[in-house]
Design an enzyme around this catalytic site. Structure first.
Site, PDB file in Angstrom:
ATOM      1  CB  CYS A  10      -0.743   0.160   1.005  1.00  0.00           C
ATOM      2  SG  CYS A  10      -2.375   1.646   1.641  1.00  0.00           S
ATOM      3  CB  SER A  11       1.775   3.665  -2.435  1.00  0.00           C
ATOM      4  OG  SER A  11      -0.127   4.440  -2.448  1.00  0.00           O
TER       5      SER A  11
END
Length: 113
Positions: A10-11
């Site tokens: 997840c960024s």
């Protein structure tokens, strides 16, 4: 010690981890997708966040839409869904002592470091 509940894919979670690392303070990474969180742990995290379990749910995830959306669920049922499907958990979550925050946006994390 600071804890970050982190999902490396997840960024936003990676941005949150970078903020925690930049603080220079000791911290522990909990990769909750690798080792699922038991219900009691989720209950403690939700209490620390000061939110209702539903506020921790990623409602746009396919598993939520297909299995839970539109159903009337108790808080306990929502927590069990989060424990069973950790992908549903908002991320990242950072806990520092008795304070906790969901890092959306990641800059929110700075407020508890």
């Amino acid at each position: 010690m600071i804890k970050i509940y982190h999902h490396p894919k997840c960024s936003k979670s990676r941005e949150g981890l970078a903020i925690v690392e930049a603080s220079g303070k000791p911290f522990q990474i909990i990769k909750y997708m690798d080792e699922q969180l038991p219900v009691p742990t989720l209950e403690r995290v939700i209490d620390a966040l000061g939110i209702k379990p539903m506020e921790l749910v990623r409602t746009n995830e396919t598993i939520w839409k297909e299995s839970y959306k539109g159903k009337t669920l108790s808080d306990n049922e929502i927590i069990k869904a989060l424990a069973t499907h950790p992908k549903l958990i908002q991320r990242p979550i950072v806990i520092n002592g008795k304070k906790a925050i969901i890092g959306r946006p990641p800059s929110n994390i700075k407020s508890i470091l």
